[in-house]
Design an enzyme around this catalytic site. Structure first.
Site, PDB file in Angstrom:
ATOM      1  CG  HIS A 234      23.189  25.410  52.296  1.00  0.00           C
ATOM      2  ND1 HIS A 234      21.943  25.654  52.798  1.00  0.00           N
ATOM      3  CD2 HIS A 234      23.824  24.641  53.241  1.00  0.00           C
ATOM      4  CE1 HIS A 234      21.816  25.086  53.973  1.00  0.00           C
ATOM      5  NE2 HIS A 234      22.928  24.461  54.271  1.00  0.00           N
ATOM      6  CG  HIS A 273      13.691  24.651  49.827  1.00  0.00           C
ATOM      7  ND1 HIS A 273      13.559  23.402  50.418  1.00  0.00           N
ATOM      8  CD2 HIS A 273      14.424  25.399  50.669  1.00  0.00           C
ATOM      9  CE1 HIS A 273      14.176  23.431  51.591  1.00  0.00           C
ATOM     10  NE2 HIS A 273      14.713  24.624  51.771  1.00  0.00           N
ATOM     11  CG  ASP A 329      19.021  32.044  51.517  1.00  0.00           C
ATOM     12  OD1 ASP A 329      19.041  30.829  51.240  1.00  0.00           O
ATOM     13  OD2 ASP A 329      19.477  32.516  52.574  1.00  0.00           O
TER      14      ASP A 329
END
Ligand code: SDX
Length: 393
Positions: A234, A273, A329
């Site tokens: 995460h 994702h 990210d």
């Protein structure tokens, strides 16, 4: 209500991949088309035109503030940035110098609950909003205090004459001489915080709603959300991406690394994702924001490896067939590192950004008077059996 139509029927859904656990009007994701909207406003427009505090107000209140509301909100946040001195002195000193800043953040957010016992009055919307102001306001102070503790530097107290992003950068980096905030860094910080502000029912927001559903205080619920964010699947992914790029080390190693990922020996951090099966719109915006920062700092040497990695992955059947694209990210850490943030602060930056989203969902859940979160299970253990005396074991 299907529970009346199908009494005693449960759906087994590990990872909750196909389960809706909440009704929410805060954020809309369209994973197939790579769409993200906060209260109906496209993320692209908010990143270009808004500020993090304005987006925080929007997430919590449902509408963009007018000038009077905006001035009042900014004033409230600006004047709640300090930590109780007893807290500041004692909480940090009890941690080892090299404690990971996320470990301090999780602990210190929870610790704040002991300074605000009135925060247990979660049925009072005005009280909930007061705690939300405190948490949004104090996150930069908590974050920079953790960093300064880890590098043995004195804490820098908030400067109420500065905007939120500038104050944060100054508390991070001022040392000896007055810190001059570069406008490109200030704007990049605003954009990065806006992009991280909410993302519907992600792991940490679901955690905030689940823990909040027990009617605990918001500091304890937000600390739990920080804990969920810390994981490398995460919010910990941004730190893991830079470590991955370091490990690859050079252009020549990109293809062998990709083969290792396809063989299941590696994970391509910053890719994939649960919801986006297209390019994460935030990754695209971050990639553009990076150029403005690199114009000041010079390009991050790991950028070329990241670009080559993305190019190789996006043209490879393994990733195409699994609809794996860069997520928020993949590029964020490159900007953070170029701005001077150490890698162990990357997830802390994510947490500062996500705090208003966590709080908005917590507030919405309490407004809905939701039931306590208590799922069922598929039992696969032993059938009934009798106790065995030690002599017979
Ligand atoms: C964030 O939910 C959110 O909204 C999160 C977030 C937010 O704003 O709150 O967007 C922020 O957390 C972004 C994600 C950051 N994490 C990473 O970058 C870590 C790397 N990504 C993966 O671990 C993974 O993609 C997840 C955790 C993000 C999603 O996991 P899922 O949905 O459970 O997908 P999966 O593990 O079931 O993967 C499906 C397939 C598998 O292959 P097969 O078993 O079918 O052969 O895709 C493969 C996986 O092996 N796969 C990957 C991969 N991600 C998935 N293979 C290589 N590298 C990857 N990164």
């Amino acid at each position: 209500d299907w529970r009346k139509l199908l009494p005693g029927v449960w759906f087994h859904d590990p990872g909750l991949a196909t389960t809706s656990g909440a009704e929410s009007a805060i954020t809309e994701l369209d994973g197939e088309n790579g769409i993200l909207r906060y209260r109906g406003y496209p993320i692209e427009q908010l990143a270009e035109k808004s500020t993090f505090l304005e987006v925080s107000y929007l997430l919590l209140n449902g509408e963009l503030p007018n000038q009077q509301q905006s001035d009042g909100w900014v004033n409230e946040i600006t004047h709640h940035t300090y930590l109780h001195e007893k807290f500041r002195r004692k909480m940090y000193d009890s941690f080892h110098y090299d404690a990971h800043p996320m470990g301090l953040l999780c602990s210190n957010v929870a610790g704040l609950s002991t300074f605000y016992p009135d925060s247990k009055e979660i049925d009072d919307p005005a009280n909930r909003m007061q705690q939300a102001v405190r948490l949004i306001a104090k996150m930069p102070t908590l974050a920079t205090s953790a960093y300064r503790h880890s590098v043995g530097q004195p804490f820098v107290f908030p400067d109420n004459t500065l905007d939120y992003a500038s104050n944060f950068l100054r508390m991070m980096f001022e040392l000896g001489n007055p810190y001059e905030v570069d406008p490109a860094f200030q704007r990049a910080m605003e954009v990065l915080l806006i992009l991280h502000a909410d993302h519907e029912q992600n792991c940490s927001t679901t955690t905030a709603r689940v823990v909040g559903s027990s009617h605990t205080d918001p500091y304890t619920a937000m600390s739990a959300a920080c804990g969920a964010l810390y994981g490398p699947r995460h919010g910990g992914a941004n730190e893991a991406v830079l470590n991955m790029l370091d490990g690859i080390g050079s252009y020549e190693n990109v293809e062998p690394f990709i083969e290792g990922v396809k063989a299941g020996n590696e994970r391509l951090m910053g890719f994939g994702h649960r919801v986006y099966k297209n390019y994460d719109p935030r990754a695209r915006i971050i990639k553009e924001a990076a150029h403005d920062v690199f114009a000041v700092t010079g390009t991050n040497p790991l950028l070329d490896i990241a670009l080559k990695l993305e190019e190789a992955a996006l043209s490879d059947e393994y990733f195409i067939s699994r609809k794996l694209y860069p997520n928020v990210d993949f590029y964020s850490g490159l900007i953070y590192e170029s701005m001077g943030f150490p890698r162990n602060m990357f997830t802390v930056l994510f947490a500062i950004g996500r705090m208003p989203g966590w709080l908005a969902h917590w507030d919405e859940m309490l407004d809905q008077d939701s039931r306590i979160a208590r799922p069922r299970q598929l039992y696969t253990g032993e059938a009934e059996r009798d106790y065995i005396a030690m002599s017979d074991r």
